[in-house]
Write a protein that holds these residues in place. Sequence first.
Motif, mmCIF file in Angstrom:
data_model
loop_
_atom_site.group_PDB
_atom_site.id
_atom_site.type_symbol
_atom_site.label_atom_id
_atom_site.label_comp_id
_atom_site.label_asym_id
_atom_site.label_seq_id
_atom_site.Cartn_x
_atom_site.Cartn_y
_atom_site.Cartn_z
ATOM 1 N N LEU A 3 8.881 -25.854 13.852
ATOM 2 C CA LEU A 3 8.978 -26.376 12.489
ATOM 3 C C LEU A 3 9.027 -27.898 12.442
ATOM 4 O O LEU A 3 8.933 -28.498 11.380
ATOM 5 C CB LEU A 3 10.238 -25.816 11.807
ATOM 6 C CG LEU A 3 10.279 -24.302 11.593
ATOM 7 C CD1 LEU A 3 11.664 -23.859 11.154
ATOM 8 C CD2 LEU A 3 9.242 -23.896 10.555
ATOM 9 N N GLN A 222 15.471 -25.405 15.936
ATOM 10 C CA GLN A 222 14.620 -24.897 14.854
ATOM 11 C C GLN A 222 15.433 -24.659 13.581
ATOM 12 O O GLN A 222 14.944 -24.885 12.476
ATOM 13 C CB GLN A 222 13.916 -23.598 15.287
ATOM 14 C CG GLN A 222 12.932 -23.770 16.442
ATOM 15 C CD GLN A 222 11.793 -24.748 16.134
ATOM 16 O OE1 GLN A 222 11.267 -24.771 15.016
ATOM 17 N NE2 GLN A 222 11.411 -25.564 17.110
ATOM 18 N N ASP A 223 16.683 -24.215 13.739
ATOM 19 C CA ASP A 223 17.538 -23.999 12.553
ATOM 20 C C ASP A 223 17.856 -25.329 11.877
ATOM 21 O O ASP A 223 17.937 -25.414 10.649
ATOM 22 C CB ASP A 223 18.841 -23.292 12.951
ATOM 23 C CG ASP A 223 18.590 -21.857 13.387
ATOM 24 O OD1 ASP A 223 18.172 -21.054 12.539
ATOM 25 O OD2 ASP A 223 18.770 -21.559 14.576
ATOM 26 N N LYS A 226 14.813 -26.354 9.962
ATOM 27 C CA LYS A 226 14.721 -25.553 8.740
ATOM 28 C C LYS A 226 15.608 -26.151 7.633
ATOM 29 O O LYS A 226 15.195 -26.262 6.483
ATOM 30 C CB LYS A 226 15.201 -24.122 9.053
ATOM 31 C CG LYS A 226 14.401 -23.037 8.389
ATOM 32 C CD LYS A 226 14.765 -21.699 9.002
ATOM 33 C CE LYS A 226 15.248 -20.754 7.928
ATOM 34 N NZ LYS A 226 15.732 -19.484 8.467
ATOM 35 N N GLU A 230 14.318 -27.805 4.069
ATOM 36 C CA GLU A 230 14.875 -27.360 2.780
ATOM 37 C C GLU A 230 15.442 -28.564 2.012
ATOM 38 O O GLU A 230 15.198 -28.733 0.814
ATOM 39 C CB GLU A 230 15.957 -26.301 3.044
ATOM 40 C CG GLU A 230 16.954 -26.052 1.922
ATOM 41 C CD GLU A 230 16.373 -25.291 0.739
ATOM 42 O OE1 GLU A 230 15.406 -24.553 0.929
ATOM 43 O OE2 GLU A 230 16.920 -25.475 -0.382
#
Length: 246
Positions: A3, A222-223, A226, A230
Amino acid sequence: MDLKSDILLEALPKHIAIIMDGNGRWAKQKGMLRAFGHENGTKSVRQVVEASAELGVENLTLYAFSTENWKRPKLEVKTLMKLLISSLKKEIKTLQDNNIKLSAIGSLNLLPSKVYKELSEVMEATKDNARMTLTLALSYGSREELLNTVKEISNKVKNNIISPEAIDESIINKHLYTQNLPDVDLLIRTSGEQRISNFLLWQIAYAELYFTHTLWPDFTKQDLYKAIIEYQKRERRFGKTSEQLS
Ligand code: IPE
Ligand code: IPE
Ligand code: MG
């Protein structure tokens, strides 16, 4: 899928704060003791520290131990303090390699002397690092911080160093433990709980809040990406209308 490429590097949050929650539940799910969750939580710490520095985030603040956490069973507190010492010893290299300065906020005088000593050494060793400031909130409570601020300012008023009329937001900012940090742009909490738990009450006045069910030991680079993606989709209006912004 990576991402990272979806992040707009010119619109990064300047200050990310994370309430690292869910270590105990993560361990329980695996039929293990809570300490196992805390140990594995340190891997996630390294992931977010590295990812933030690589992206160019200037300030990362991690809630590691609250003033309320002293109420936990003695053995758990002891385990957490030991883990802190070993992590500080182990991660000093990561901090130096990535040019990261370590800082700490909270009632540091309440920490066991061994923790305090290790912490001071790492802070001293990294004080000239300039890529990112990593702040650990240790024995930290926002109400305690605000009380301390009120006391310090009151003393200055009493001694005629500041006049009451001169007290403004910038004076309060200068007396908080976070005095050198900008306001929080993005606050992340893992584990599904949707509360602040006495963290940075003043500093998150206009932060974007991001809650995820992911338990802290499962939280990866990756979190973090994310959460930042957002964040970048949100419109931060600061009281204005959408039309005024464009
Ligand atoms: C966060 O995980 C770590 C600390 C508060 C030190 P928890 O230990 O709170 O884990 P849960 O919330 O019980 O799952
Ligand atoms: C908040 O987590 C403190 C840290 C992450 C260090 P807790 O797990 O202690 O929070 P509460 O008590 O559930 O709100
Ligand atoms: Mg918890």
